[in-house]
Write a protein that holds these residues in place. Structure first.
Motif, PDB file in Angstrom:
ATOM      1  N   SER A   1      -6.892  -3.289  -0.454  1.00 42.73           N
ATOM      2  CA  SER A   1      -7.923  -3.493   0.200  1.00 42.73           C
ATOM      3  C   SER A   1      -9.353  -3.482  -0.426  1.00 42.73           C
TER       4      SER A   1
ATOM      5  N   LYS B   1      -6.548 -12.221  -5.837  1.00 39.59           N
ATOM      6  CA  LYS B   1      -5.923 -12.818  -4.550  1.00 39.59           C
ATOM      7  C   LYS B   1      -4.273 -13.356  -4.585  1.00 39.59           C
TER       8      LYS B   1
ATOM      9  N   PHE C   1      -2.478 -10.178  -4.505  1.00 46.14           N
ATOM     10  CA  PHE C   1      -2.760  -9.473  -3.131  1.00 46.14           C
ATOM     11  C   PHE C   1      -1.517 -10.061  -2.423  1.00 46.14           C
ATOM     12  N   TRP C   2      -1.514 -11.336  -2.269  1.00 51.57           N
ATOM     13  CA  TRP C   2      -0.539 -12.057  -1.333  1.00 51.57           C
ATOM     14  C   TRP C   2       1.090 -11.556  -1.686  1.00 51.57           C
TER      15      TRP C   2
ATOM     16  N   VAL D   1      -8.037  -4.916   5.763  1.00 52.10           N
ATOM     17  CA  VAL D   1      -8.110  -6.494   5.672  1.00 52.10           C
ATOM     18  C   VAL D   1      -8.335  -6.618   6.919  1.00 52.10           C
ATOM     19  N   GLY D   2      -9.363  -7.682   7.521  1.00 46.95           N
ATOM     20  CA  GLY D   2     -10.342  -8.258   6.478  1.00 46.95           C
ATOM     21  C   GLY D   2     -10.940  -9.415   7.024  1.00 46.95           C
ATOM     22  N   TYR D   3     -11.086 -10.382   6.226  1.00 50.14           N
ATOM     23  CA  TYR D   3     -11.526 -11.739   6.524  1.00 50.14           C
ATOM     24  C   TYR D   3     -10.865 -12.593   7.254  1.00 50.14           C
TER      25      TYR D   3
ATOM     26  N   ASP E   1      -7.920 -14.134   5.469  1.00 51.39           N
ATOM     27  CA  ASP E   1      -6.913 -12.965   5.132  1.00 51.39           C
ATOM     28  C   ASP E   1      -6.107 -12.513   6.146  1.00 51.39           C
TER      29      ASP E   1
ATOM     30  N   CYS F   1      -2.004 -13.259   6.472  1.00 48.76           N
ATOM     31  CA  CYS F   1      -1.096 -12.012   6.309  1.00 48.76           C
ATOM     32  C   CYS F   1      -0.308 -11.719   7.731  1.00 48.76           C
TER      33      CYS F   1
ATOM     34  N   TRP G   1      -4.532 -19.467  -3.572  1.00 51.96           N
ATOM     35  CA  TRP G   1      -3.373 -18.293  -3.043  1.00 51.96           C
ATOM     36  C   TRP G   1      -3.094 -18.302  -1.618  1.00 51.96           C
ATOM     37  N   ALA G   2      -3.981 -19.031  -0.903  1.00 54.24           N
ATOM     38  CA  ALA G   2      -3.601 -19.015   0.628  1.00 54.24           C
ATOM     39  C   ALA G   2      -2.647 -20.283   0.550  1.00 54.24           C
TER      40      ALA G   2
END
Lengths: 201, 389
Positions: free
Chosen positions: A28, A33, A36-37, A58-60, A63, A67, A188-189
């Motif tokens: 966090s 990113k 992160f994932w 987390v978060g936005y 995210d 997640c 990343w997403a």
């Protein structure tokens, strides 16, 4: 941290203990990113499936959605309330933010979020909250905190409902399309969702 | 369609004591006097969202809300409210309440040195704004409060020259007459309230009162009383003599932070309405009202236990760190102390709610004692408690 092997080992060892649940930490602090994932995915892959996984800090909105797709169950974050205290509203319209201290809101008589049923959106307008913030009144923070928390809870509620209704991938795609109307999805997403077989168009 | 703002008032005086109680009906709202109006900043009760305000005892909630230009003139401002076209009540979500628009913020000391022949300076978040009667009336036209305080040159203090005091009385009367003329020509339907000036000079007070009494206003606001420099009995004397000259069938108001003791004195002189700026002022300092004999035992350094029956408790004090008595809205003194130490916003919320509840209940109980004839007892008990500390 961001070491995949160590994380795997840690999750494995933790998972052998009969705990009521597991917290996933160290992710966090604004990490890059793409790492992160991957760390979230390793953690959720290895941790027991029949225990809650709590991703700390987390978060936005994006995210949270990604997640959840990766297998997390619970989250906490200072973001919605802290940003509320600074005058930033989270809205479901484009899943974007409104900086209510900006002059443009002085005569905006819409509620913060026209789709929201929280007490703030039922009783105040952007214009009034703008006035309260400029006057530096504490109550402005309270009004907006109520809304931002309601926004987060509603997002999670709809996400959960989509899981129950077996249309989670559709929910995710709709969410991403709303948040990125120009389809400029963050890489990343896209990668993280693809890893769980959700493909953004 | 604007609801009728006609005021239907009736005041009664207790035969022997001369203490007033009454009701003011305005539209569907009934304001009981003696009573309080809700002090607001930018039209909101400080620290409290409406849901929390509604948690206060229903019977105690004032039906009159005080706005002020200090916290409204800059933002929302005349333009934004004008654009909304419906006045400040719907703009700020003020429902089921009569609104009175004061010029200054009740807690701020008056900085009258900046006032001029034709302007009064109001201090907003962006600094000083000079208002002429025109500008003031433009704001009243946009805001559309039910009642409003006419622009006035309020002076206060012990080192005022006779000349300055006289000017204040003259200017305030001139502003009043100009306001009334403006009203006629522009058709602002809000009810004007006039300010009585004169500082601590009796002759000027009487002049201001007599002249103002001749104008067609809805009520009177006694301004410029120097509670800091004058003794309580000197203030009481000045008030009594000033109010004797005012018509008894119109409300008399005092703006500004008044302790419960000062309220008792003012009511005995004949004042009807106060605002809740005092509980706000206490809240900002981390102080809690303790008006209903809740004596928190406190442990000082060295394990000396001492009963504290003060009417105002300083919860910043270390001695409250382990006082688990639930004295503030169901929360312990220790918790509030902790919130204050860690600078949490919740301290303001809980203290404001508590202080408001205490203050409103005090005035409410006071009024009840006037009506059922036990006022003497009530105030004697209260005053003796304040003395034994």
């Amino acid at each position: 941290g961001l070491d995949g092997d160590l994380r795997r080992r840690c999750a494995d060892a933790m998972g052998r203990r009969d705990m009521p649940g597991f917290a996933i930490g160290g992710l966090s602090g604004g990490e890059e990113k793409s790492s992160f994932w991957r760390m979230v995915a390793i953690s959720t892959e290895v941790l027991p499936k029949d225990r809650p996984r709590y991703l700390m800090g987390v978060g936005y909105a994006v995210d949270l959605v990604v997640c959840c797709a990766l297998g997390c169950d619970m989250f906490d974050c200072v973001y919605p309330t802290r940003t509320a205290r600074f005058g930033t509203a989270l809205t479901s319209v484009g899943h974007s933010t409104l900086h209510l201290k900006n002059k443009e809101f002085a005569t905006d008589f819409l509620p913060v979020d026209p789709n929201c049923s929280c007490s703030t959106c039922q009783s105040t307008t952007r214009a009034y909250l703008h006035a309260l913030f400029i006057n530096r009144e504490a109550v402005a923070c309270h009004y907006l905190t109520v809304h931002n928390v309601a926004y987060q809870l509603e997002l999670m509620r709809r996400l959960r409902q989509s899981l129950l209704d077996q249309c989670f991938p559709t929910f995710v795609c709709d969410f991403m399309a709303t948040a990125y109307p120009d389809k400029d999805y963050p890489q990343w997403a896209v990668d993280a969702l693809a890893a769980v077989n959700i493909y953004l168009h | 369609v604007r609801a009728s703002r006609k005021m239907d008032m009736s005041f009664h005086s207790l035969p022997l004591l001369g203490i007033r109680h009454g009701t003011i009906k305005c539209g569907s709202s009934v304001i009981e006097t003696p009573g309080c109006m809700l002090y607001t900043r930018c039209c909101a009760v400080p620290h409290l969202v409406p849901e929390i305000v509604r948690e206060l005892e229903g019977a105690l909630l004032p039906r009159l809300t005080q706005l002020n230009l200090s916290t409204c003139y800059e933002r929302p401002g005349v333009d934004a409210v004008k654009q909304s076209r419906r006045g400040i009540k719907p703009f700020a979500n003020l429902q089921d309440t009569v609104t009175i628009c004061a010029v200054h913020d009740a807690v701020e000391p008056s900085r009258f040195e900046y006032n001029e022949e034709k302007t009064v300076s109001v201090w907003t978040v962006s600094g000083r704004r000079k208002l002429t009667v025109s500008a003031h009336m433009e704001a009243m036209n946009a805001f559309q409060p039910d009642w409003f305080q006419c622009l006035s040159d309020t002076v206060v203090g012990s080192s005022l020259s006779q000349k300055r005091i006289r000017k204040s009385v003259d200017r305030t009367l001139r502003f009043l007459d100009q306001t009334l003329t403006h009203q006629q020509t522009e058709g602002v339907s809000a009810v004007p309230f006039a300010s009585i000036q004169g500082a601590s000079v009796l002759s000027e007070r009487l002049r201001s009162a007599r002249e103002t009494a001749q104008r067609p206003v809805g009520g009177f606001i006694i301004e410029g009383l120097d509670y800091k420099e004058m003794t309580d009995s000197a203030v009481a004397d000045l008030l009594t003599k000033t109010l004797e000259v005012l018509p008894p069938d119109k409300p008399r108001i005092i703006f500004g932070p008044r302790t419960p003791e000062q309220i008792l004195t003012a009511i005995e002189c004949g004042v009807d309405l106060f605002d809740t700026s005092y509980p706000y002022q206490l809240t900002e300092k981390g102080l809690a009202l303790n008006l209903f004999a809740n004596s928190p035992t406190t442990t000082r350094v060295g394990n000396l236990c001492q009963a504290d029956a003060s009417t105002v408790l300083d919860l910043n004090d270390q001695m409250y760190a382990r006082n688990f008595q639930h004295g503030v809205d169901g929360y312990s003194y220790a918790y509030i102390h902790h919130l204050l130490q860690t600078k949490e916003m919740l301290a303001g919320v809980l203290l404001m709610k508590h202080n408001l509840q205490q203050y409103l209940r005090f005035v409410h109980t006071l009024r009840a004692s006037i009506i059922n004839g036990t006022y003497d007892n009530y105030c004697q008990q209260f005053r003796s408690r304040v003395k034994d500390r």
